[in-house]
Structures are given as C-alpha cells and as structure tokens.
Design a protein around this motif. Sequence first.
Motif, PDB file in Angstrom:
ATOM      1  N   ILE A  36      75.254  54.485  63.568  1.00 42.61           N
ATOM      2  CA  ILE A  36      73.937  54.043  63.980  1.00 42.61           C
ATOM      3  C   ILE A  36      73.884  52.548  63.814  1.00 42.61           C
ATOM      4  CG2 ILE A  36      72.852  56.208  63.308  1.00 42.61           C
ATOM      5  CD1 ILE A  36      71.724  54.814  60.888  1.00 42.61           C
ATOM      6  N   GLY A  37      72.918  51.943  64.413  1.00 42.99           N
ATOM      7  CA  GLY A  37      72.776  50.500  64.317  1.00 42.99           C
ATOM      8  C   GLY A  37      73.429  49.815  65.496  1.00 42.99           C
ATOM      9  N   ARG A 154      67.639  52.143  51.186  1.00 42.29           N
ATOM     10  CA  ARG A 154      67.958  53.530  51.575  1.00 42.29           C
ATOM     11  C   ARG A 154      68.502  53.582  52.995  1.00 42.29           C
ATOM     12  NH1 ARG A 154      62.823  55.751  48.820  1.00 42.29           N
ATOM     13  NH2 ARG A 154      61.902  55.000  50.738  1.00 42.29           N
ATOM     14  N   PHE A 155      67.957  52.723  53.873  1.00 39.01           N
ATOM     15  CA  PHE A 155      68.426  52.656  55.256  1.00 39.01           C
ATOM     16  C   PHE A 155      69.904  52.250  55.291  1.00 39.01           C
ATOM     17  CE2 PHE A 155      69.003  49.991  59.109  1.00 39.01           C
ATOM     18  CZ  PHE A 155      68.874  50.986  60.056  1.00 39.01           C
ATOM     19  N   GLU A 156      70.268  51.246  54.538  1.00 32.95           N
ATOM     20  CA  GLU A 156      71.673  50.811  54.499  1.00 32.95           C
ATOM     21  C   GLU A 156      72.563  51.936  53.970  1.00 32.95           C
ATOM     22  OE1 GLU A 156      72.999  48.209  55.892  1.00 32.95           O
ATOM     23  OE2 GLU A 156      71.037  47.496  56.510  1.00 32.95           O
ATOM     24  N   GLN A 157      72.094  52.675  52.967  1.00 33.32           N
ATOM     25  CA  GLN A 157      72.869  53.796  52.439  1.00 33.32           C
ATOM     26  C   GLN A 157      72.988  54.900  53.490  1.00 33.32           C
ATOM     27  OE1 GLN A 157      74.545  53.982  49.486  1.00 33.32           O
ATOM     28  NE2 GLN A 157      75.392  55.807  50.424  1.00 33.32           N
ATOM     29  N   PHE A 158      71.916  55.163  54.200  1.00 34.05           N
ATOM     30  CA  PHE A 158      71.917  56.160  55.273  1.00 34.05           C
ATOM     31  C   PHE A 158      72.947  55.775  56.338  1.00 34.05           C
ATOM     32  CE2 PHE A 158      70.230  58.009  59.212  1.00 34.05           C
ATOM     33  CZ  PHE A 158      69.923  59.304  58.808  1.00 34.05           C
ATOM     34  N   ARG A 159      72.943  54.512  56.742  1.00 32.80           N
ATOM     35  CA  ARG A 159      73.912  54.025  57.741  1.00 32.80           C
ATOM     36  C   ARG A 159      75.337  54.173  57.225  1.00 32.80           C
ATOM     37  NH1 ARG A 159      72.413  48.236  59.927  1.00 32.80           N
ATOM     38  NH2 ARG A 159      74.306  48.661  61.071  1.00 32.80           N
ATOM     39  N   GLU A 160      75.544  53.825  55.972  1.00 33.74           N
ATOM     40  CA  GLU A 160      76.892  53.919  55.399  1.00 33.74           C
ATOM     41  C   GLU A 160      77.363  55.376  55.362  1.00 33.74           C
ATOM     42  OE1 GLU A 160      80.284  52.324  54.446  1.00 33.74           O
ATOM     43  OE2 GLU A 160      78.514  51.103  54.805  1.00 33.74           O
ATOM     44  N   ARG A 162      76.443  57.718  57.395  1.00 32.19           N
ATOM     45  CA  ARG A 162      76.733  58.095  58.779  1.00 32.19           C
ATOM     46  C   ARG A 162      78.086  57.558  59.212  1.00 32.19           C
ATOM     47  NH1 ARG A 162      74.621  61.530  62.166  1.00 32.19           N
ATOM     48  NH2 ARG A 162      74.807  60.025  63.810  1.00 32.19           N
ATOM     49  N   ARG A 163      78.392  56.309  58.844  1.00 31.05           N
ATOM     50  CA  ARG A 163      79.685  55.723  59.208  1.00 31.05           C
ATOM     51  C   ARG A 163      80.823  56.499  58.565  1.00 31.05           C
ATOM     52  NH1 ARG A 163      77.631  50.536  57.763  1.00 31.05           N
ATOM     53  NH2 ARG A 163      76.522  49.786  59.553  1.00 31.05           N
ATOM     54  N   ASP A 164      80.631  56.881  57.290  1.00 21.60           N
ATOM     55  CA  ASP A 164      81.672  57.638  56.577  1.00 21.60           C
ATOM     56  C   ASP A 164      81.925  58.985  57.228  1.00 21.60           C
ATOM     57  OD1 ASP A 164      81.947  55.593  54.778  1.00 21.60           O
ATOM     58  OD2 ASP A 164      80.820  56.593  53.175  1.00 21.60           O
ATOM     59  N   GLY A 172      85.725  61.808  57.869  1.00 21.71           N
ATOM     60  CA  GLY A 172      86.976  61.339  58.426  1.00 21.71           C
ATOM     61  C   GLY A 172      86.947  61.122  59.928  1.00 21.71           C
ATOM     62  N   GLY A 173      85.839  61.462  60.576  1.00 23.03           N
ATOM     63  CA  GLY A 173      85.673  61.175  61.989  1.00 23.03           C
ATOM     64  C   GLY A 173      86.483  62.027  62.939  1.00 23.03           C
TER      65      GLY A 173
END
Length: 174
Positions: A36-37, A154-160, A162-164, A172-173
């Motif tokens: 996201i982002g 919390r938004f930054e943690q949510f994004r992180e 999601r990236r993970d 692992g994607g």
Amino acid sequence: MSSRHRMVAILSLALLLAGGWAWAQGPGNGPQGPGIGPGGGGGFFAEGGPQMGRARHRAHHLGRLIRALDLSEEQQEQARAIREQARDQSQAVREEQRALRDELRTALDGESPSAEAVGAIVISLHQNRRQLRAIREQAWTDFQALLTPEQLERFEQFRENRRDRGPRGRRGGR
C-alpha cells in the motif's frame, strides 16, 4: 533505418511494453501490485476494473485500515472523500490508457508496424502512468495529514506488515 533495425526496434518496444503492462497489472488484485502507499500501489487508493472482486477487496482493505487506525467518523468521511477525489482525477487518465493500449495493439498487429508510431504510444502510456502515480501519491499525502501522531505510527506499522506479507497477503510474497 534498415528493415532489420526497424524490426529490432519494434520488437524491443513490444517487449518493453509487455513487461510494463505485466508490471502494471501486478501479481495481486490491484493494478499496481502488492503493498500500500505510493510506492506499493494497490490498497486503499487502488483503482481497478469494474470487477466486483476488486471493489470488494478495496472495501475490505479500507475497513481493515479504518479499524487498525481507529479513525473517527470525521476522519473516515475525509478519507473516503480523498479516495473519491483520487478516483475521479484518475478516471480520465485510465480511460486514455485503455485507448492507448488498444491503439498500440492495432499498431503492432498491422502489416508493417512503424517504430516511430509504436514508440510515441509507449511514451504516452509511460506519461499516463506517471500521472496516475502522482495522483496516488497526493492522495496518500492527504490521507496521512488526517492522522494523529499515534495513528500515523500505527499506519506505518500497518504498511510494514502489508509489505512483509507480500502479494495476495502471504508471507514471503509467494
């Protein structure tokens, strides 16, 4: 330009376009891929086709984001307004993208595709993608401006998180 050089140029442009198109489609439901982002595409401000699955996915994602950030009613309305504005701004650009892709297919399917014509279309497609990215980045900037410092954390943690998880929500994607 010799016919051999012209054919190499056309094939190179076709491969470039095919790779760009595949990248733009992304491995997930969003047209820009996972995450996201502004850098990750997809998610809250993702724009997709009219398929109901994508609409449900975006609504589900927005609901998860609202719950994770504990947005007030006012913040929720403002976030929805930002999303609507970004969607409205990008609609004409997306319609032009579709028309350009059709034009490119027609140009490439012709008897003797012109490298110059194909190149001009590819450049236009690239410029449109840049416009869409700018709209999405502005929407994310506007959205983040709504958040309190705690919500932003919390938004930054949510994004992180999601990236993970990578595309399609798997670790692992894959």
